[in-house]
Design a protein around this motif. Structure first.
Motif, PDB file in Angstrom:
ATOM      1  N   GLY A 154      24.560  -7.227  19.663  1.00 14.52           N
ATOM      2  CA  GLY A 154      25.699  -6.841  20.488  1.00 14.52           C
ATOM      3  C   GLY A 154      26.138  -7.952  21.405  1.00 14.52           C
ATOM      4  N   GLY A 155      26.172  -7.655  22.701  1.00 18.96           N
ATOM      5  CA  GLY A 155      26.610  -8.640  23.676  1.00 18.96           C
ATOM      6  C   GLY A 155      25.484  -9.263  24.465  1.00 18.96           C
ATOM      7  N   THR A 156      24.264  -9.237  23.917  1.00 13.42           N
ATOM      8  CA  THR A 156      23.128  -9.796  24.651  1.00 13.42           C
ATOM      9  C   THR A 156      23.068 -11.316  24.580  1.00 13.42           C
ATOM     10  N   HIS A 157      23.913 -11.918  23.746  1.00 18.30           N
ATOM     11  CA  HIS A 157      23.973 -13.380  23.628  1.00 18.30           C
ATOM     12  C   HIS A 157      25.427 -13.831  23.717  1.00 18.30           C
ATOM     13  N   SER A 158      25.611 -15.084  24.045  1.00 16.73           N
ATOM     14  CA  SER A 158      26.959 -15.658  24.028  1.00 16.73           C
ATOM     15  C   SER A 158      27.431 -15.766  22.584  1.00 16.73           C
ATOM     16  N   PRO A 159      28.741 -15.910  22.352  1.00 15.64           N
ATOM     17  CA  PRO A 159      29.221 -15.995  20.969  1.00 15.64           C
ATOM     18  C   PRO A 159      28.686 -17.206  20.215  1.00 15.64           C
ATOM     19  N   LEU A 160      28.518 -18.321  20.907  1.00 19.83           N
ATOM     20  CA  LEU A 160      27.969 -19.497  20.225  1.00 19.83           C
ATOM     21  C   LEU A 160      26.517 -19.263  19.835  1.00 19.83           C
ATOM     22  N   GLU A 161      25.766 -18.546  20.695  1.00 20.22           N
ATOM     23  CA  GLU A 161      24.376 -18.225  20.363  1.00 20.22           C
ATOM     24  C   GLU A 161      24.312 -17.258  19.182  1.00 20.22           C
ATOM     25  N   LEU A 162      25.206 -16.272  19.158  1.00 17.51           N
ATOM     26  CA  LEU A 162      25.244 -15.344  18.026  1.00 17.51           C
ATOM     27  C   LEU A 162      25.522 -16.093  16.727  1.00 17.51           C
ATOM     28  N   ALA A 163      26.492 -17.003  16.769  1.00 17.65           N
ATOM     29  CA  ALA A 163      26.818 -17.776  15.567  1.00 17.65           C
ATOM     30  C   ALA A 163      25.622 -18.616  15.129  1.00 17.65           C
ATOM     31  N   ARG A 164      24.925 -19.227  16.098  1.00 18.32           N
ATOM     32  CA  ARG A 164      23.749 -20.043  15.749  1.00 18.32           C
ATOM     33  C   ARG A 164      22.651 -19.185  15.127  1.00 18.32           C
ATOM     34  N   LEU A 165      22.456 -17.978  15.655  1.00 19.96           N
ATOM     35  CA  LEU A 165      21.457 -17.073  15.079  1.00 19.96           C
ATOM     36  C   LEU A 165      21.785 -16.750  13.621  1.00 19.96           C
ATOM     37  N   ALA A 166      23.078 -16.775  13.301  1.00 16.55           N
ATOM     38  CA  ALA A 166      23.514 -16.522  11.920  1.00 16.55           C
ATOM     39  C   ALA A 166      23.539 -17.802  11.092  1.00 16.55           C
ATOM     40  N   GLY A 167      23.231 -18.941  11.725  1.00 15.07           N
ATOM     41  CA  GLY A 167      23.176 -20.201  11.004  1.00 15.07           C
ATOM     42  C   GLY A 167      24.443 -21.029  11.041  1.00 15.07           C
ATOM     43  N   VAL A 168      25.323 -20.752  12.013  1.00 10.46           N
ATOM     44  CA  VAL A 168      26.602 -21.471  12.103  1.00 10.46           C
ATOM     45  C   VAL A 168      26.714 -22.118  13.486  1.00 10.46           C
ATOM     46  N   ASP A 169      26.937 -23.418  13.523  1.00 12.62           N
ATOM     47  CA  ASP A 169      27.087 -24.140  14.790  1.00 12.62           C
ATOM     48  C   ASP A 169      28.571 -24.342  15.078  1.00 12.62           C
ATOM     49  N   MET A 170      29.130 -23.476  15.949  1.00 11.15           N
ATOM     50  CA  MET A 170      30.555 -23.545  16.268  1.00 11.15           C
ATOM     51  C   MET A 170      30.856 -24.486  17.426  1.00 11.15           C
ATOM     52  N   SER A 171      29.863 -25.234  17.901  1.00  9.69           N
ATOM     53  CA  SER A 171      30.098 -26.124  19.031  1.00  9.69           C
ATOM     54  C   SER A 171      30.852 -27.387  18.629  1.00  9.69           C
TER      55      SER A 171
ATOM     56  N   LEU B 197      39.727 -17.314  28.918  1.00 11.99           N
ATOM     57  CA  LEU B 197      38.579 -17.708  28.107  1.00 11.99           C
ATOM     58  C   LEU B 197      37.253 -17.372  28.785  1.00 11.99           C
ATOM     59  N   GLU B 198      37.271 -17.250  30.104  1.00 13.97           N
ATOM     60  CA  GLU B 198      36.023 -17.046  30.846  1.00 13.97           C
ATOM     61  C   GLU B 198      35.239 -15.823  30.381  1.00 13.97           C
ATOM     62  N   PRO B 199      35.854 -14.639  30.236  1.00 16.12           N
ATOM     63  CA  PRO B 199      35.065 -13.491  29.761  1.00 16.12           C
ATOM     64  C   PRO B 199      34.620 -13.618  28.311  1.00 16.12           C
ATOM     65  N   GLN B 200      35.262 -14.502  27.548  1.00 20.40           N
ATOM     66  CA  GLN B 200      34.838 -14.730  26.166  1.00 20.40           C
ATOM     67  C   GLN B 200      33.649 -15.684  26.088  1.00 20.40           C
ATOM     68  N   GLU B 201      33.307 -16.325  27.210  1.00 19.02           N
ATOM     69  CA  GLU B 201      32.231 -17.329  27.264  1.00 19.02           C
ATOM     70  C   GLU B 201      32.528 -18.498  26.317  1.00 19.02           C
ATOM     71  N   VAL B 202      33.760 -18.929  26.356  1.00 20.03           N
ATOM     72  CA  VAL B 202      34.222 -20.004  25.473  1.00 20.03           C
ATOM     73  C   VAL B 202      34.871 -21.099  26.308  1.00 20.03           C
ATOM     74  N   GLU B 203      34.529 -22.348  26.012  1.00 18.85           N
ATOM     75  CA  GLU B 203      35.136 -23.477  26.706  1.00 18.85           C
ATOM     76  C   GLU B 203      36.507 -23.798  26.115  1.00 18.85           C
ATOM     77  N   ARG B 204      37.352 -24.390  26.930  1.00 19.49           N
ATOM     78  CA  ARG B 204      38.702 -24.758  26.483  1.00 19.49           C
ATOM     79  C   ARG B 204      38.642 -25.674  25.264  1.00 19.49           C
ATOM     80  N   ARG B 205      37.661 -26.555  25.235  1.00 18.30           N
ATOM     81  CA  ARG B 205      37.548 -27.505  24.122  1.00 18.30           C
ATOM     82  C   ARG B 205      37.381 -26.775  22.787  1.00 18.30           C
ATOM     83  N   LEU B 206      36.559 -25.742  22.764  1.00 21.63           N
ATOM     84  CA  LEU B 206      36.326 -24.996  21.528  1.00 21.63           C
ATOM     85  C   LEU B 206      37.579 -24.225  21.105  1.00 21.63           C
ATOM     86  N   TYR B 207      38.249 -23.630  22.077  1.00 15.87           N
ATOM     87  CA  TYR B 207      39.513 -22.922  21.826  1.00 15.87           C
ATOM     88  C   TYR B 207      40.532 -23.862  21.180  1.00 15.87           C
TER      89      TYR B 207
END
Length: 597
Positions: free
Chosen positions: A557-574, A258-268
């Motif tokens: 692209g990859g300039t933001h974490s996936p959660l930040e990308l989702a937030r920029l699109a209006g989705v809070d995946m946290s 999960l580390e290279p995905q920048e995702v916490e175990r809780r979200l997975y």
């Protein structure tokens, strides 16, 4: 009889000459890369001399990586189009050897950066403007510092890259080059050939129960024959990841992956557990609906992809599908649509079904070149949805590559399936809008259910299986064919309950998917579709402002974490709320289908 690659019509194949004109040009590119290595190795031991030196080294490394991706993509696509071709097998091996050699000889860069005195690399980032483009990648690298091994060990692991990748190679060779399947007869008594591609793209979804079930039996008989070989390959892959996670000191192999995905175990766990538990009741109702409408005494696992309205399934040509996809995606604007048009008219897509071709569908996007899409065309609307899906990847990667340097153009795997699944949702909405036919609208709902079944069920249950496999492996349990089959049977039984009868061989489903050799990839389909479900609704409600936000996300692209990308699109995946909303949407589709039928 299935055709050979040489017999495939050119218009059904992609054009790899856009990468290299011929074998000689590819050979020259290999030699060029080898020639660049000495200049890069000259930086060994010098990265603490100053920020400018680090910037020069990283720029030279990035230039080489772009060239390396291009040569390796060419070899990989050759093998994907025909894994039985000895020349393509040899090219793939040579590309793999080169990647391993490059990674081994340049492993010192990563090691020297990680072993710098605390604070020095951070200081370099402030001192040298040329390092700005590498800021995120360097910060990501610093996060792994507690898990870094000695420089010699890292170099040795890099040199073994081709060896460490062998489980996937063995799996693919067995699947595409060695496996053969007995022909079967359909309900009219006509004999039909069986292949991996034909089964997964056609027979599994056949309205003919005789053909569907006979093909499943033929398919699983061959899988049974190879179960010990494939189990050994998969067990080796799992052992590799388990050992590496322990060597590096991660709490678990899951944390490492999960580390290279920048995702916490809780979200997975949230993604897997929320969908697995909360979607199951709706999917069981959907299975029972199929059982009733199709007149089955008992719905089996092999019936789950049978069409609910088989008499309303007009054939769709490649040209018709392309036109429909372009119309559906016109909402995304000219820049996006131009990429789609080029993909459909300039042979970016491989549609043919030939011996040795890779199964499933994928998109490959080498930086600095156009994307390539592989699928097997079946003249059905489902193929049109697959095409829209893969073109979503293509447009995403092309826009990101146009806006970002190589080091920043790929987003996290967690986010990667959002742009692709959004295209499927937009295609469905477009078809509904342009028709007043209630039966067509019902049919589109069924296509949407295929999308959600594929991502929220098939891939989600792969993720559930994968999580269990790593758990038992870390306890030291041997991963035999029997154990893997038992784990998969448990996954299916818990999700489907008594609603679906498990055919003999249903537990062998773990042998079908290559995703188990790609890290924690399966769950990301559900994560991406969760994001795209909300984005599609927002585009429907807001129009251009929502599209513009989405395009900015794709170009990031990859300039933001996936959660930040989702937030920029209006989705809070946290938190699980968007996941529950997506599950609720699927349940509402099942409600509607129950009323319609």
């Amino acid at each position: 009889m299935r055709i050979t690659r040489e017999s495939a019509p050119e218009e059904l194949t992609w054009n790899l000459k856009d990468l290299y004109a011929d074998q000689a040009a590819w050979e020259a590119a290999l030699a060029e890369i080898e020639g660049l290595l000495p200049a890069l190795e000259a930086y060994r031991g010098k990265l603490t001399e100053g920020a400018c030196t680090v910037a020069e080294c990283l720029q030279a490394q990035e230039t080489l990586q772009v060239k390396l991706v291009r040569v390796s993509t060419y070899a990989r696509l050759q093998q994907a189009q025909d894994g039985t071709n000895p020349e393509y097998q040899a090219n793939a091996a040579r590309a793999g050897d080169l990647i391993s050699a490059v990674n081994a000889r340049l492993a010192f860069i990563r090691s020297e950066l990680l072993h710098m005195p605390d604070g020095l690399l951070e200081r370099y980032l402030e001192e040298e403007p040329a390092l700005g483009v590498y800021r995120k990648s360097l910060q990501d690298l610093l996060r792994t510092k507690p898990y870094a091994l000695s420089p010699d060990t890292e170099a040795a692991l890099a040199a073994l890259g081709e060896v460490l990748g062998s489980p996937y190679t063995v799996y693919q060779r067995s699947k595409l080059s060695d496996m053969t399947f007995a022909p079967v007869k359909d309900g009219a008594g006509a004999e039909k050939p069986v292949s991996f591609a034909l089964f997964e793209a056609d027979y599994e979804e056949s309205p003919d129960p005789v053909l569907r079930r006979a093909a499943f039996e033929s398919f699983t008989r061959t899988l049974t024959t190879y179960r010990h070989t494939i189990a050994a390959a998969y067990a080796t892959e799992v052992k590799k990841q388990t050992v590496l996670s322990r060597l590096r000191g991660y709490p678990s192999v899951t944390h490492m992956l999960l580390e290279p995905q920048e995702v916490e175990r809780r979200l997975y766990d949230n993604v897997i557990d929320t969908i697995r538990v909360e979607l199951a009741p709706a999917m069981r109702r959907f299975a029972k609906l199929k059982e009733r409408v199709l007149g089955l005494n008992r719905i089996r696992f092999s019936d789950l992809k049978a069409p609910l309205d088989p008499s309303f399934s007009p054939p769709v040509t490649i040209e018709e599908a392309g036109r429909l996809v372009k119309e559906a995606l016109a909402v995304m604007g000219t820049e996006y649509s131009d990429i789609i048009h080029a993909a459909l008219t300039e042979r970016w897509v491989d549609y043919a079904d030939n011996i040795g071709k890779s199964t499933g569908a994928f998109c490959s996007s080498p930086y600095g070149a156009h994307s390539y899409v592989m699928l097997t065309w079946t003249n059905t609307m489902r193929s049109a949805f697959f095409l829209a899906h893969e073109l979503g990847h293509a447009a995403h990667f092309m826009l990101a590559a146009q806006s970002q340097r190589y080091v920043n153009f790929k987003s996290s795997m967690f986010f990667i399936e959002a742009p692709s699944t959004l295209n499927e949702l937009l295609l469905a909405r477009h078809i509904v809008r342009q028709s007043e036919d209630p039966r067509l609208k019902r049919w589109v709902l069924l296509q949407l259910m295929n999308t959600y079944c594929h991502n929220f069920v098939t891939h989600l249950l792969e993720a559930d299986m994968q999580r269990r496999v790593y758990e038992v492996a870390e306890l030291g349990t041997p991963l035999t064919a029997a154990k893997l089959t038992a784990l998969k049977e448990a996954v299916l039984r818990e999700f489907w309950g008594d609603a679906v009868e498990q055919d003999p061989g249903a537990g062998l489903t773990w042998m079908r998917q290559p995703h188990y050799y790609m890290g924690l990839y399966p769950y990301t389909y559900a994560a991406g579709l969760t994001v795209s479900t909300q984005v599609a609704a927002t585009i429907e409600a807001e129009g251009r402002p929502a599209v513009d936000r989405w395009l900015r996300v794709l170009k990031a692209g990859g300039t933001h974490s996936p959660l930040e990308l989702a937030r920029l699109a209006g989705v809070d995946m946290s938190n699980p709320a968007p996941i529950r909303a997506a599950v609720g949407y699927v349940s509402s589709i099942v409600d509607e289908l129950e009323r319609m039928f």
